[in-house]
Design an enzyme around this catalytic site. Structure first.
Site, mmCIF file in Angstrom:
data_model
loop_
_atom_site.group_PDB
_atom_site.id
_atom_site.type_symbol
_atom_site.label_atom_id
_atom_site.label_comp_id
_atom_site.label_asym_id
_atom_site.label_seq_id
_atom_site.Cartn_x
_atom_site.Cartn_y
_atom_site.Cartn_z
ATOM 1 N N SER A 1 0.834 -1.191 0.000
ATOM 2 C CA SER A 1 0.000 0.000 0.000
ATOM 3 C C SER A 1 0.880 1.257 0.000
ATOM 4 O O SER A 1 1.729 1.414 -0.876
ATOM 5 C CB SER A 1 -0.956 -0.047 1.201
ATOM 6 N N ASP B 1 -0.263 -4.754 -3.707
ATOM 7 C CA ASP B 1 -1.642 -4.268 -3.803
ATOM 8 C C ASP B 1 -1.770 -2.742 -3.817
ATOM 9 O O ASP B 1 -2.601 -2.167 -3.121
ATOM 10 C CB ASP B 1 -2.506 -4.854 -2.683
ATOM 11 N N HIS C 1 -6.430 -6.809 0.773
ATOM 12 C CA HIS C 1 -5.396 -5.790 0.625
ATOM 13 C C HIS C 1 -4.149 -6.100 1.444
ATOM 14 O O HIS C 1 -3.027 -5.909 0.979
ATOM 15 C CB HIS C 1 -5.985 -4.444 1.047
#
Length: 318
Positions: free
Chosen positions: A127, A151, A297
């Site tokens: 992220s 992700d 995620h």
């Protein structure tokens, strides 16, 4: 849950939960004073049989998390590793300007890698950490042997696309006890599925103030709470975010284009990347590898064994 002897005392329990029959690595908390007086903090892990081994894999977490999100992945990795608390998170200092974007964070991360490693790293970021890792690899190619982004792609909101996460962080800024935070995490469906795991995550991500109240370690909770209590400020912040999103997104693509190390994007099938995001990544970074795994995620928390095994193969290749 009572406070542990130290922050690494959970590792045997985490190994047992994951079904890993491994020697628990030696963990060490590191601290680096940056040029402006802020502190960067990190965790260094070394195999029990080689406690002085230098890291070969460095990890950068996502927004609202901290370096301990990688614990089980590092147990599965079985190699010397470094996990950095991004500025504004964990035990690293908050930024007065609240500028938690990749190119601003990258110099701090690079300073940490410079200080705490002795060779180019397999640099892994999830992220916000993934965008920051790309900025580090672009600006300091001498520090990065392989880049693994989890992700996230430029243009995607790096602090969590789910409105549920924003609502979760927009609660009170302090609490009477960590149990209250655990209750809140579980009520949002967060925390790893069990109260024990949620309590462990809350312990790592919170601190007890001198007045006895408990607060999140990361700065995002303070920011989210302030915005949720001031609709005008929230609207202004949204307009500002919309205005700069394209610029920040393009700078992220520029960083990826400038990376000379091999790049792998790991996409969670239930994560934040859409098919269009993945297709744009493949178009913009055609030499990169793109891997999809059955995860949300936070791949490092849902599939730590698979991720650790994959990263070990990268780190030991050649």
């Amino acid at each position: 849950m009572s406070d542990p002897i130290d922050e690494f005392s959970f590792l045997p329990e985490q190994a047992d939960e994951a079904g890993l029959d491994v020697a628990v690595p030696r963990g060490e908390r590191l601290s680096l004073v940056l040029g402006d007086g802020r502190t960067l903090s990190a965790l260094r892990y070394a195999p029990a049989e080689a406690p002085d081994a230098e890291p070969v894999v460095t990890f950068l977490h996502g927004a609202g998390l901290n370096a301990h999100t990688w614990d089980t992945t590092i147990l599965a990795l079985g190699l010397p590793a470094l996990a950095i608390d991004l500025p504004g998170h964990g035990d690293s200092s908050w930024r007065d300007d609240v500028a938690y974007v990749a190119r601003v964070l990258a110099p701090d991360v690079a300073a940490g890698i410079d200080a705490w490693t002795d060779r180019p790293q397999v640099l892994v970021g999830q992220s916000l950490g993934g965008l920051t890792a790309a900025a580090v690899a672009a600006s300091r190619p001498d520090l990065v042997r392989e880049l693994v982004v989890i992700d996230i792609t430029p243009g995607l909101d790096p602090d969590g696309g789910a409105s549920q996460i924003r609502e979760f962080f927009a609660g009170p800024v302090d609490w009477a006890s960590r149990d209250e935070l655990v209750d809140r995490a579980l009520s949002f469906g967060l925390g790893g599925g069990t109260r024990r795991k949620a309590a462990r995550g809350v312990y790592f991500n919170s601190r007890v103030r001198p007045d006895g109240r408990v607060e999140w370690k990361h700065h995002f909770a303070q920011v989210a709470n302030a915005l949720s209590s001031d609709p005008a400020a929230a609207a202004a912040a949204q307009r500002q975010q919309d205005a700069v999103a394209a610029v920040l997104g393009e700078s992220g693509w520029e960083d990826l284009a400038a990376v000379t190390a091999p790049i792998t994007l790991i996409r969670g099938s239930r994560g934040y990347l859409t098919d269009a995001d993945a297709e744009e990544f493949a178009r913009r970074v055609p030499a990169a590898s793109l891997v999809e795994v059955k995860s949300g995620h936070n791949v490092q928390e849902e599939l730590p064994l698979e991720l650790g095994t994959r990263l070990r193969a990268l780190a030991t290749a050649g």
